[in-house]
Design an enzyme around this catalytic site. Structure first.
Site, PDB file in Angstrom:
ATOM      1  CD  GLU A  33     -15.750  -4.928   3.819  1.00  0.00           C
ATOM      2  OE1 GLU A  33     -16.957  -4.614   3.836  1.00  0.00           O
ATOM      3  OE2 GLU A  33     -15.107  -5.159   4.850  1.00  0.00           O
ATOM      4  CD  GLU A  80       6.208 -13.971  -3.116  1.00  0.00           C
ATOM      5  OE1 GLU A  80       7.090 -13.406  -3.766  1.00  0.00           O
ATOM      6  OE2 GLU A  80       5.520 -13.400  -2.253  1.00  0.00           O
TER       7      GLU A  80
END
Length: 278
Positions: free
Chosen positions: A83, A114
C-alpha cells in the site's frame, strides 16, 4: 533468570460451545473481544515510537524497511508494504514484505515453510540486505523459526531489527532490538491468531508505515499529495485537494493534475502561477 514465556495466543477461548450460538451471539462476542485490541496497542505506544524512530532514521539515510513473517503475519506485512507506493508515491523498493514460502504462500499455506531455520536469511540476502536497512519480524506467537533466525542473522550483520508479536517474553521479542508485544489474550476461536492478534498487528503496521511516511514528508497537511492516480476516484480526490489548496476551480485543478500526474506538483505549479500574476 529468564522471564516466563506464556503463549496466551494459544490459551483456551473465553467462550465455549460456539456451534450452539446464534449468529447474533457470535458476532457480539467477537466484537467484544475486538474492543480489547486497541487498548492492548495503547499500552505499547512508547515501544512503537521507538521502532518507528529507528525506521525513520534508517530510511532517511538511504535504507529500506523489510517486513518478514509467515502465514497471516507474513500476508499482513506484504499488505502494508504494497500500500505504500500507491498511497505515498514511494518506490516499491522502499518498503517490502517477505513471506515464508514465497509468493505461493500469499494465497495458499506452504507446508513447513515457517519452520525453515535458514530460508528467512536467504530471502533477505536475495534483496542485498545491508546495515542501512531495517527488518521487522511479524509473528503472533513469537516462536516462528523462519522469522527468529532471520532476525538473529540481521543482528549479527548490524542490521537493526524490530518485531510485532502477541505473546510476552517470546523468543522473537528477546531477539529483536526493538520489540513490540501486543498482548490481546485468547482468541474467540482458540488459537485462531488471524483474529485479535492479526487485528493488532495490522493496527501497529498502519502506525509504522503512516508515521514513517509523514516523517519522510510524504503527507502535506493531512493530504496524500504524492498518491498514485491509478483510477478515476483518485483523480477526483486529487482534483479536490488541489481546489482546496489553491482556490482554483475544478477544471483548472484537474488540468494541472493531469499535466503533472501528481497533486503536490500541481499545487506548487498553480501557487507559483498565482504569485506571478499578482
Amino acid at each position: 533468570m529468564s522471564k516466563e514465556f506464556i503463549k496466551t495466543t494459544e490459551q483456551a477461548s473465553n467462550y465455549d460451545h460456539l456451534e450452539a450460538m446464534s449468529i447474533a451471539e457470535v458476532v457480539e462476542h467477537i466484537n467484544t473481544e475486538d474492543k480489547k485490541v486497541a487498548l492492548a496497542v495503547e499500552k505499547v505506544l512508547p515501544k512503537i515510537e521507538d521502532l518507528i524512530s529507528k525506521i525513520v532514521e534508517q530510511l532517511q539515510n538511504g535504507g529500506r524497511l523489510f517486513y518478514i513473517g509467515a502465514g497471516t503475519s507474513g500476508r499482513l506485512g506484504i499488505l502494508d508494504a504494497s500500500e505504500c507506493p500507491p498511497t505515498f508515491g514511494v518506490s516499491a523498493e522502499l518498503v517490502q514484505g517477505i513471506i515464508a514460502g514465497g509468493d505461493t504462500a500469499i494465497r495458499n499455506a506452504v507446508e513447513n515453510a515457517e519452520d525453515n531455520l535458514l530460508q528467512g536469511w536467504e530471502d533477505l540476502k536475495s534483496h542485498q540486505i545491508s546495515s542501512k536497512d531495517v527488518v521487522v519480524g511479524i509473528a503472533a506467537s513469537g516462536t516462528t523459526p523462519y522469522v527468529i533466525q532471520a532476525l538473529e542473522k540481521c543482528n549479527e550483520h548490524q542490521i537493526p531489527t524490530g518485531c510485532i508479536t502477541c505473546n510476552k517474553n517470546s523468543p522473537l521479542a528477546n531477539t529483536a532490538q526493538f520489540p513490540i508485544e501486543v498482548i490481546v489474550g485468547p482468541e474467540f476461536v482458540t488459537g485462531s491468531s488471524r483474529m485479535k492478534a492479526g487485528t493488532a498487528q495490522k493496527m501497529v503496521l498502519n502506525m509504522i508505515s503512516t508515521t514513517t511516511m509523514i516523517q519522510l514528508g510524504r503527507i502535506k497537511g493531512n493530504r496524500m499529495v504524492d498518491m498514485q492516480l491509478s483510477n478515476q476516484k483518485l483523480i477526483e480526490r486529487g482534483t479536490k485537494m488541489i481546489q482546496e489548496a489553491t482556490g482554483e476551480n475544478q477544471e483548472i485543478s484537474k488540468e494541472a493534475l493531469l499535466k503533472f500526474g501528481n497533486v503536490r506538483k500541481a499545487i506548487q505549479y498553480l501557487q507559483e502561477n498565482d504569485k506571478e500574476n499578482k
